[in-house]
Write an enzyme that holds these catalytic residues in place. Structure first.
Site, PDB file in Angstrom:
ATOM      1  N   CYS A  88      28.778  52.798  37.730  1.00 53.08           N
ATOM      2  CA  CYS A  88      28.500  51.989  36.547  1.00 53.08           C
ATOM      3  C   CYS A  88      27.153  51.281  36.705  1.00 53.08           C
ATOM      4  O   CYS A  88      26.125  51.944  36.823  1.00 53.08           O
ATOM      5  CB  CYS A  88      29.650  51.032  36.264  1.00 53.08           C
ATOM      6  SG  CYS A  88      29.623  50.351  34.569  1.00 53.08           S
ATOM      7  N   HIS A 196      33.889  55.231  35.636  1.00 52.82           N
ATOM      8  CA  HIS A 196      34.511  54.609  36.800  1.00 52.82           C
ATOM      9  C   HIS A 196      35.480  55.593  37.453  1.00 52.82           C
ATOM     10  O   HIS A 196      36.604  55.755  36.976  1.00 52.82           O
ATOM     11  CB  HIS A 196      35.273  53.348  36.381  1.00 52.82           C
ATOM     12  CG  HIS A 196      34.391  52.190  36.043  1.00 52.82           C
ATOM     13  ND1 HIS A 196      34.008  51.254  36.984  1.00 52.82           N
ATOM     14  CD2 HIS A 196      33.806  51.822  34.876  1.00 52.82           C
ATOM     15  CE1 HIS A 196      33.226  50.342  36.408  1.00 52.82           C
ATOM     16  NE2 HIS A 196      33.085  50.675  35.132  1.00 52.82           N
ATOM     17  N   GLU A 198      37.172  55.229  40.081  1.00 52.80           N
ATOM     18  CA  GLU A 198      38.336  54.516  40.603  1.00 52.80           C
ATOM     19  C   GLU A 198      39.377  54.241  39.522  1.00 52.80           C
ATOM     20  O   GLU A 198      40.519  53.887  39.833  1.00 52.80           O
ATOM     21  CB  GLU A 198      37.907  53.201  41.268  1.00 52.80           C
ATOM     22  CG  GLU A 198      37.549  52.059  40.334  1.00 52.80           C
ATOM     23  CD  GLU A 198      36.140  52.131  39.770  1.00 52.80           C
ATOM     24  OE1 GLU A 198      35.706  51.143  39.137  1.00 52.80           O
ATOM     25  OE2 GLU A 198      35.470  53.171  39.942  1.00 52.80           O
TER      26      GLU A 198
END
Length: 216
Positions: A88, A196, A198
């Site tokens: 990001c 993202h 994750e």
């Protein structure tokens, strides 16, 4: 393998650490995941993650505030060539500069600038927040075993600015949001995701696994 997630006061550190721990465990890769603000630990890592959430200038200020951190990153990533992943705003910091309100110098690892996201469709909201498929611009090890294209897996985005690279060959994948949006950039041992990983479920776990086994 020693993996350093840089803690400079910005980013989803806990969720990022858990995602890398889960991916490494499921893939049977021995990884010591270390969330750290210590430049010496970053310099000694085998792989480096730079997360980032918020405004470009604030993130760069936070990074600069840690004595020796930008120097450690330059040494381990640019000089030593260890694999690096920006996430990001962490990816955006790789740019020459960010144009969010004022012009702020980036790390200048990949030429380009971070500019406001302006979809062609005025009904699309900013920030761009939600799930999108990826359109690969080239074959790359980081996208191995990931279903790409309009019927592929989805990645999670939340951002108001995007990275416009000077060299289009540094764009590895794009997403569609009222026009093409830079989703994945890279050159040599450097990579960065606007999405993202994750938070991107199956796509994210495979992407993280690919990063852990990547030999640029």
């Amino acid at each position: 393998m020693k993996l350093a997630i840089v803690d400079y006061g910005s980013g989803n550190l806990c969720s990022a650490a858990k995602a890398f721990e889960r991916a490494s465990s499921e893939a049977g890769i021995s990884v010591n995941v270390n969330v750290t603000a210590d430049p010496d630990q970053v310099a000694a890592a085998d792989r480096i993650i730079l997360p980032g959430v918020g405004a470009f200038a604030d993130c760069k200020k936070g990074l600069n505030a840690i004595d020796g951190m930008t120097e450690a990153l330059h040494q381990v990533v640019i000089v030593n060539g260890q694999p690096f992943l920006g996430i990001c705003v962490g990816m955006q910091l790789m740019a020459t500069c960010g144009k969010e309100h004022d012009v702020t110098d980036g790390l200048d690892w990949i030429g380009g600038e971070v500019i406001a996201l302006k979809p062609n469709d005025s009904s699309l909201k900013i920030p761009h927040m939600g799930w999108n498929t990826l359109d690969a611009r080239c074959d790359h090890a980081l996208l191995s075993d990931i279903e790409i294209g309009p019927d592929g897996l989805h990645a999670y985005f939340v951002h108001s600015y995007q990275f416009k690279t000077d060299n289009p060959e540094h764009v590895l994948a794009e997403a569609e949001y009222g026009g093409a949006v830079t989703a994945l950039i890279g050159r040599d041992n450097l990579a960065g995701t606007q999405f993202h990983p994750e938070k991107s479920q199956s796509l994210g776990l495979q992407f993280i696994t690919n990063f852990l086994t990547w030999t640029p």
